[in-house]
Design a protein around this motif. Structure first.
Motif, mmCIF file in Angstrom:
data_model
loop_
_atom_site.group_PDB
_atom_site.id
_atom_site.type_symbol
_atom_site.label_atom_id
_atom_site.label_comp_id
_atom_site.label_asym_id
_atom_site.label_seq_id
_atom_site.Cartn_x
_atom_site.Cartn_y
_atom_site.Cartn_z
ATOM 1 N N LYS A 618 -1.911 -2.936 1.179
ATOM 2 C CA LYS A 618 -1.024 -3.777 0.372
ATOM 3 C C LYS A 618 -0.211 -2.945 -0.627
ATOM 4 O O LYS A 618 0.617 -2.141 -0.236
ATOM 5 N N ASP A 619 -0.469 -3.121 -1.915
ATOM 6 C CA ASP A 619 0.377 -2.499 -2.937
ATOM 7 C C ASP A 619 -0.022 -1.073 -3.273
ATOM 8 O O ASP A 619 0.484 -0.501 -4.252
ATOM 9 N N LEU A 620 -0.898 -0.499 -2.483
ATOM 10 C CA LEU A 620 -1.277 0.896 -2.725
ATOM 11 C C LEU A 620 -0.083 1.801 -2.462
ATOM 12 O O LEU A 620 0.589 1.708 -1.430
ATOM 13 N N GLU A 621 0.192 2.673 -3.409
ATOM 14 C CA GLU A 621 1.355 3.553 -3.311
ATOM 15 C C GLU A 621 1.086 4.708 -2.361
ATOM 16 O O GLU A 621 -0.007 5.282 -2.347
ATOM 17 N N ILE A 622 2.052 5.018 -1.548
ATOM 18 C CA ILE A 622 1.971 6.178 -0.664
ATOM 19 C C ILE A 622 2.450 7.385 -1.452
ATOM 20 O O ILE A 622 3.638 7.520 -1.765
ATOM 21 N N LYS A 623 1.547 8.255 -1.787
ATOM 22 C CA LYS A 623 1.876 9.379 -2.656
ATOM 23 C C LYS A 623 2.828 10.340 -1.955
ATOM 24 O O LYS A 623 2.631 10.707 -0.797
ATOM 25 N N ASP A 624 3.828 10.749 -2.680
ATOM 26 C CA ASP A 624 4.803 11.695 -2.161
ATOM 27 C C ASP A 624 4.402 13.083 -2.623
ATOM 28 O O ASP A 624 4.893 13.596 -3.615
#
Length: 1445
Positions: A618-624
């Motif tokens: 869901k709202d988990l950020e995909i780390k760049d």
């Protein structure tokens, strides 16, 4: 490795040991001396003389002097070929002193051959020196002489047992010096190095490995070999020979480390012959490691500045007018091919360690189409360049390359080297799995990681964030690859070395995909791997590398399924690459060796691994972690990829043409819809509001379940009609998807799309049935049958559709088509054709049966499922025994059966009970009918009533009549006349006078008679008046009303022929129904059965044992890490502490728990199915608690699920059930599904099976646990064993099993004891072992659904099919091998897949018959056996006969 050891390179290259004393004289003098001396010595050799003669050289001084002359002769110009040839002959003969000396060999040489051999080897170096300005013919002659010397040296090395360490060192130094002399200069066309390259390298590597076996070379020699190879790397043969020896050693090493059972690297016999048979294991290990690093870093092959930076290249550049820079030499244009071959060989070795069974017997390391810079018009491969003697082919399961995907304007600057070999395409489905005992990824990365990471970034311009410092301190090969040259290059991505880079990154993907459960990989390896994949997945036009992209996609099918730490940071880049392949395919060039279909299949595998990620994280950020300059926003979340994923899946399904790929996408679409709908229902999202005025849904999101449901059904139905209607497996998968969508809960329901879907299914059936006769086949009819089943499910799940007149017309029309083979009206304007006017010609009996099932379901189940007794039974739970408990009379067999049995239309058995149920005082005609038909059994009680139910009727009650009233009003005295008074006033006519009056006829003769008659009349009148007066007085004296003349109601009749009334009122007693059809064996429409034959009840019982639905069983096992036996597996489910919590949650998502003693449906075993135990006899405290699923082993409880077409039991075998199976004396397949006669009848209420009406008087002692396995498996004796079901059990289901196995360690799926598990999974429906039609347990086909819980909360699916015979039908959907499934949809997806597998298997079986067809055949069999043949009169008479009460 050799830093502390000195190199012998300068000593070898100095050439001091091969100088002759004749070099101090003028050339002419030395040449003349050598010519004369050598000719004389050669004349005495055995090869030229008629007989062997001893040598004239007797002492050491003579031999040494002669060797000085021979040394000088070997260095003569090639024009003196005869002299050089004689010198070679002499030395070759003298070298035989090391093996078996010949007479021509001087005695000093024979006595101590090693010192002389060392000198001879030094002298022979003169032969291998290139002769500048020599012609082509002379060079070829020189090459022949060199070949002869090499053969002689090979013989010495292989056959001699007297070589000392000094001689071995001299021999190896000679080979190093000769090779360096030939190969270190830049390659020129037709020079001596070009001719001898392959040969001298093969001899060098071959003798070196022999030396390792007999006299292991010193570290100094290894270092020298290592250093000198750096000067030969511009030769393709060096890499090929390097891999030959490496592959042979690797094959031995793998067998030595992992045993003979490990997948073997098969090498051709010639290459295996390079390894001595007596070599020790320690020697193999040491040699393998040293040979592996003999070329240092093979990534240097992609750097012309390094390869061309040797002294020989510099000298050539200084002396040549055409070459300005050494790196511009023509021979370096082959570096892309050489680099690819180096990476290819490394890939093969890594595959061997990973346990991928492979063969390099005919391995072709010829590079595929690769790009290199065009610097001249000269072909890249010189015409004189020799090919390998044994060409190789591509390794199955590894990757080759694809053509560059650069734009056409960039490709104009490049050219492709010609390739003469045609290689077969790679196939994902044919790839062998990794060996479970393979080494850890860290171990392989320690060996090969630096090379592969460097190679994967060759030609890539790294971002400044990732590039190394300007002046790196070299600590690893990785830093060297990240040079400022790469960073500051004007070209964003140089694809010259794309082939080798693609092979390297593909190997890395395979290696990381082999990650084991719980295995740890160093973080540095993760970061470097993700960096390589990141650059390889770039899809921008300026940086894309086609071959690299394809190799990554093809080898990364499992990358997202193996719990790699941080791998999800690559999801956006994988998604972009997949979009490029699946959506923008027309503009994307693919590799020759990876077919476009297989590439799309690999992308679909990756897509199936990503479908659940947006809703799971869901709202988990995909780390760049890479950087923010590559079109990736910092706030990217998984949920933001949902719409993109949905759109990609739909477009891929629209574009896909391959059947297998389409089925995978259909499975993914079902998963996506189910997951999205379940998620929205769980979150109780506010659904859109329906606008009644426009009949549309407002505020619908594109990525909502409502919208996706509509798009999915529309897309699948359109594609089904347009492209899939001729493909069996694709059409079946589409029907399975539509059937699954019918059960998806969408709020509010999309009724418009449901109606369209039903219409599409009907159109599909009409199209298939209307195809010409040659097109009709079993496969076509299977598609039609599947469509009818799908239609049935849609109607049951959305019963409101039949309230739509148009939809109802569609459905009934297609049902009519299926049953009769034609429609009543092909067009609306056509007059309807009635049933009696049509000829029944269905497409096939299977289609007719399926259509009949839909029609019956519409009448019985649509809008009424589940029935009042629950979904576990479509039957009525009432049977004869239950009814007789509430009926008048005992119903004992001694008094005869109280039921009358009739058969209607040869397909329906009606049992009529004429006794009223409940109160016996009920005076109304009552009949109870037990109706057994093809689709089940139903019980009805009917009464003939003439008054409303609210009015009570009994034998004591009278009908209410009006109160009698004596007041009849005013009595008028009226004289009665026969004619009116006016008649006398009418004058008579002549006609009236035609009859004369009586007086005119009186004569004397009759006068007396007339007088007597008149007297009689007078007396009679007087008497009547007297009587009338008396009666009037009596009546006046009698009270009113008169009891004698009062009307009274008759007594109510308590007995009727209600069976006759029932048959008569329903129109079955007409003469037409009782007449025998002429010229036909079909019985009349109404037939009476003989109830005096006790065997009829056993056959009726057998009929009730044939269920109205298909029944399937899914056995579930739990496997902990490392378990190998079935006993260990079964012990896991005994306690909840031994299983993962997700396993118990998964079990309860499959179905609902039922007690087998109270359950009326299928229980997983025929001995306990379709019967119930009295509720008062069940003690809930007997249930097991805190189990890991063993309570559902079938002894007390099972998990159960059913719909209108299928019922499925989910059984979790336990140690107790396993012990019961192996200790039961009577095979379950031999037991009748009925109860043994020694079981108390009062304790069982069968559904709907118990039809024996006699009272079993023999009781059984009480059991500790009612309904326990001991009670259900009482051994039968000859007196109590009931009869078998005959062929019925053989046609209930094909021979196959479906298992679900939960794995804690995914690698354990290779060790599952399937044969032992089959013994635990008996259902009682198997064929009898030993019969002609039966099969052993081990021969049955097994379908296994493996489930492995990943650390991220998703579940990996692995499907395994053990088929004993080839079938046309593939695996069912929605689950696909490798799919990642969310927690909320796991149970539903597994259940649907298991049901679809069973349906496909039954559909593929020619022996299978639907349940209603088997019931129909059984009814016909009963009619033939128990029919009573009566005339019409006898039949009517029998209706009035009484039956036993």
């Amino acid at each position: 490795m050799y830093s502390e050891w000195s190199s012998l390179q300068e000593e070898i290259q100095s050439g001091k040991g091969n100088q002759s004393v004749l070099n101090n004289f003028p050339p002419g003098v030395g040449q003349e001396v050598a010519s004369v001396v050598v000719r004389n010595i050669a004349a005495n050799l055995s090869i030229s003389a008629a007989s062997d003669e001893p040598s004239n050289l007797k002492d050491d001084k003579d031999v040494k002097w002669t060797m000085e002359v021979l040394c000088f002769g070997l260095g003569l110009p090639l024009t003196e070929h005869d002299t050089i040839n004689d010198c070679v002959k002499v030395y070759c003969e003298w070298l035989t002193a090391l093996i078996i000396p010949k007479p021509c060999v001087p005695k000093p040489v024979i006595e101590d051959p090693n010192p002389y051999a060392q000198s001879i080897l030094l002298h022979l170096l003169n032969l291998f020196k290139p002769r500048p300005q020599a012609g082509v013919d002379l060079v070829k002659r020189q090459a022949l002489l060199c070949h002869r010397v090499l053969r002689a040296i090979e013989s010495v090395a292989k056959e001699s047992y007297m070589l000392t360490r000094a001689t071995w060192e001299s021999l190896l130094k000679f080979l190093l010096a000769a090779t360096d002399s030939l190969l270190s200069p830049p390659t020129e066309k037709d020079d001596i190095g070009d001719h001898l390259c392959e040969r001298v390298l093969s001899v060098l590597f071959g003798i070196w490995i022999i030396s390792c076996s007999k006299c292991f070379p010193s570290p100094s020699l290894w270092k020298t070999f290592h250093n000198m190879c750096l000067f030969w790397r511009h030769h393709e043969a060096l890499v090929i020979q390097w891999h030959k020896i490496n592959h042979a050693l690797t094959s031995h090493l793998v067998r030595m480390m992992y045993g003979p059972g490990y997948p073997e690297l098969l090498v051709c016999e010639d290459d295996m012959a390079l390894i001595p048979s007596d070599i020790s294991q320690e020697c193999i290990t040491q040699s393998w490691f040293r040979f592996l690093h003999i070329l240092q870093n093979p990534v240097d092959l992609s750097k012309p500045m390094i390869i061309g930076g040797t002294q020989r290249f510099l000298q050539y550049a200084l002396s040549s007018h055409d070459v300005v820079e050494p790196s511009q030499h023509e021979c370096l244009q082959k570096l892309p091919v050489i680099f690819y071959k180096a990476m290819r060989g490394v890939s093969i070795m890594i595959n061997a360690f990973l346990g991928l069974s492979q063969s390099v017997k005919e391995e072709n390391l010829m590079a595929p189409q690769s790009t290199c810079k065009q610097t001249s018009a000269t072909p890249v491969t010189p015409p004189g360049q020799r090919k390998m003697a044994k060409p190789m082919q591509v390794l199955a399961g590894t990757l080759t390359q694809r053509a560059s995907s650069k734009p056409s304007h960039l490709l104009q600057k490049l050219h492709l080297p010609p390739t003469n070999n045609i290689q077969t395409h790679l196939c994902i489905d044919n790839q062998l799995p990794f060996s479970p005992s393979r080494p850890r990824c860290n171990s392989i990365l320690h060996l090969f990681g630096a090379w592969l990471f460097d190679a994967a970034l060759v030609g890539v311009k790294l971002h400044s964030l990732h590039a190394a410092p300007d002046k790196p301190n070299r600590t690893s090969s990785f830093l060297e690859s990240l040079t400022s040259e790469q960073v500051n290059s004007d070209v964003l991505c140089d694809n010259t070395y794309e082939s080798g880079r693609a092979e390297a990154v593909g190997t890395l993907c395979r290696m990381f995909s082999s990650h084991k459960t719980g295995e740890e990989i160093l973080p540095i390896y993760f970061s470097r791997f993700y960096l390589c994949v990141y650059y390889g997945l770039q899809t921008d036009e300026n940086v894309i590398s086609g071959q690299v992209l394809v190799n990554i996609l093809f080898n990364s099918c499992d990358l997202l399924r193996v719990d790699l730490t941080g791998v999800h940071i690559l999801v956006p880049y994988f998604l972009s690459a997949i979009e490029l392949v699946l959506v923008k395919s027309p503009d994307f060039k693919h590799c020759e060796h990876i077919s476009y279909v297989e590439l799309r299949k690999a992308c679909i595998h990756l897509l199936l691994s990503m479908l659940c990620l947006p809703l799971h994280f869901k709202d988990l950020e995909i780390k760049d972690t890479l950087n923010s300059h590559f079109n990736i926003k910092s706030g990217l979340t998984f949920l933001s990829l949902k719409a993109r994923t949905i759109d990609l899946l739909q477009k891929a399904l629209s574009n896909e043409t391959d059947s297998a790929n389409t089925q995978m996408l259909l499975g993914g679409l079902m998963l996506l819809v189910q997951d999205l709908a379940t998620c929205e229902n769980a979150e109780e999202n506010v659904m859109p509001v329906k606008d009644a005025s426009s009949d549309r849904i407002s505020h619908v999101k594109h990525d909502s379940a409502y919208s996706l449901f509509g798009h999915a059904t529309s897309l699948v139905c359109n594609r089904l009609m347009a492209s899939w209607k001729s493909e069996l497996n694709t059409a079946l998968a589409a029907m399975e998807l539509l059937a699954g969508l019918a059960k998806v809960s969408i709020q509010p329901p999309n009724m418009l799309m449901c109606k369209r879907t039903v219409k599409w299914i009907c159109d599909f059936i009409v199209y298939q049935c209307s195809r010409p006769a040659p097109s009709h086949s079993r496969d076509l009819h299977s598609m039609i049958v599947a469509a009818f089943k799908c239609l049935l499910l849609w109607l049951v799940e959305h019963s409101s559709l039949l309230y739509d007149k148009e939809c109802l017309h569609y459905v009934l029309e297609v049902v009519e088509l299926g049953i009769s083979g034609s429609k009543s009206q092909n067009r609306a304007s056509d007059p309807p054709k009635f049933k009696g006017e049509k000829q029944l010609m269905p497409a096939s009996m299977r289609v007719k049966d399926a259509a009949e099932a839909v029609l019956t379901c519409i009448i019985d189940q649509v809008g009424a499922f589940p029935p009042p007794c629950g979904p576990e039974s479509l039957f009525s739970l009432l049977d004869e025994r239950t009814l007789l408990r509430y009926a008048k009379g005992s119903g004992l067999i001694e008094n005869g059966s109280p039921f009358r049995y009739y058969v209607i239309d040869n397909s329906i058995v009606v049992g009529l009970l004429e006794q009223p149920l409940g109160s016996v005082e009920d005076p109304l005609p009552t009949v109870t009918a037990l109706i057994r038909g093809p689709f089940g059994r139903h019980a009805w009680t009917m009464q003939l009533r003439h008054s409303p139910r609210c009015q009570k009727i009994s034998t004591q009650a009278n009908l209410n009549r009006p109160t009698p009233d004596n007041n009849v009003g005013i009595h008028h005295k009226v004289e009665h006349r026969y004619f009116p008074e006016s008649i006398e006033k009418i004058p008579l006519t002549n006609a009236d006078k035609s009859i004369p009056p009586m007086e005119s006829l009186i004569t004397d003769e009759n006068q007396n008679d007339l007088e007597k008659l008149a007297g009689y009349i007078e007396k009679s009148i007087s008497f009547e008046k007297e009587v009338s007066e008396r009666v009037r007085w009596e009546k006046a004296a009698t009270p009113y009303p008169n009891p004698l003349t009062e009307c009274k109601p008759p007594k109510i009749c308590p007995e009727y022929q209600t069976a006759r009334l029932f048959l008569s009122h329903y129109g079955f007693l007409s003469l037409e129904c009782l007449k025998e059809p002429s010229n036909s064996s079909v019985p009349p429409a109404l037939v009476m059965l003989d109830t005096s034959n006790p065997a009829i009840f056993a056959d009726l019982e057998t009929l009730d044992h044939i269920p109205s639905r298909d029944n399937d069983t899914l056995h579930i096992f739990y496997v902990k890490s490392g378990q190998r036996t079935v006993t260990e597996l079964l012990s896991n489910v005994v306690s909840s502490s031994k299983v993962q919590p997700q396993f118990l949650e998964f079990l309860h998502s499959l179905g609902w728990p039922v007690d087998v003693r109270k359950h009326a449906g299928w229980t997983g075993h025929i001995s306990s199915s379709w019967r119930t135990t009295a509720p008062e006899s069940v003690d809930v405290d007997d249930y097991q608690t805190n189990t890991g699923g063993s309570i559902y082993d079938g002894r007390q409880q099972v998990l159960y699920w059913a719909d209108v077409t299928t019922e499925m039991a989910f059984v979790v075998p336990s140690p107790e059930s396993y012990n019961q199976r192996i200790t039961t004396p009577v095979n379950d397949s031999e037991r009748s599904p009925t109860m043994s006669k020694n079981v108390a009848s009062d304790s069982l209420v069968f559904k709907p099976k118990t039809l024996i009406l006699e009272s079993e008087k023999a009781g059984v002692p009480p059991k500790e646990s009612p309904g326990s396995p001991s009670e259900l498996n009482v051994p039968s004796t000859s007196a109590t064993r009931t009869r078998r079901l005959g062929r019925q059990s053989a046609t209930m289901a094909p021979e196959f099993k479906v298992f679900t196995i939960w794995l804690e360690n995914f690698e354990d799926h290779d060790y599952v004891p399937t044969d032992e598990m089959i013994n635990v999974a008996s259902t009682g429906q198997e064929q009898i072992p030993g019969s002609n039609s039966g099969s052993s347990l081990r021969d049955r086909e097994v379908y296994i659904i493996f489930i492995h819980a990943l650390q991220n909360g998703l579940f990996r699916i692995h499907l395994h099919k053990c088929e004993k015979s080839q079938t046309k039908m593939s695996m069912a959907i929605p689950l696909v091998d490798g799919m990642l499934v969310s927690r909320r949809t796991l149970g539903t997806m597994v259940r649907q897949t298991a049901i679809n597998i069973c349906r496909r298997k039954r559909m593929d079986s020619e022996m299978y018959q639907p349940p209603h067809v088997r019931r129909k055949f059984k009814i016909q069999e009963i009619v033939n056996k128990y029919r009573v043949t009566l005339t019409e009169a006898e039949f009517y008479t029998s209706l009035f006969e009484k039956v036993p009460k």
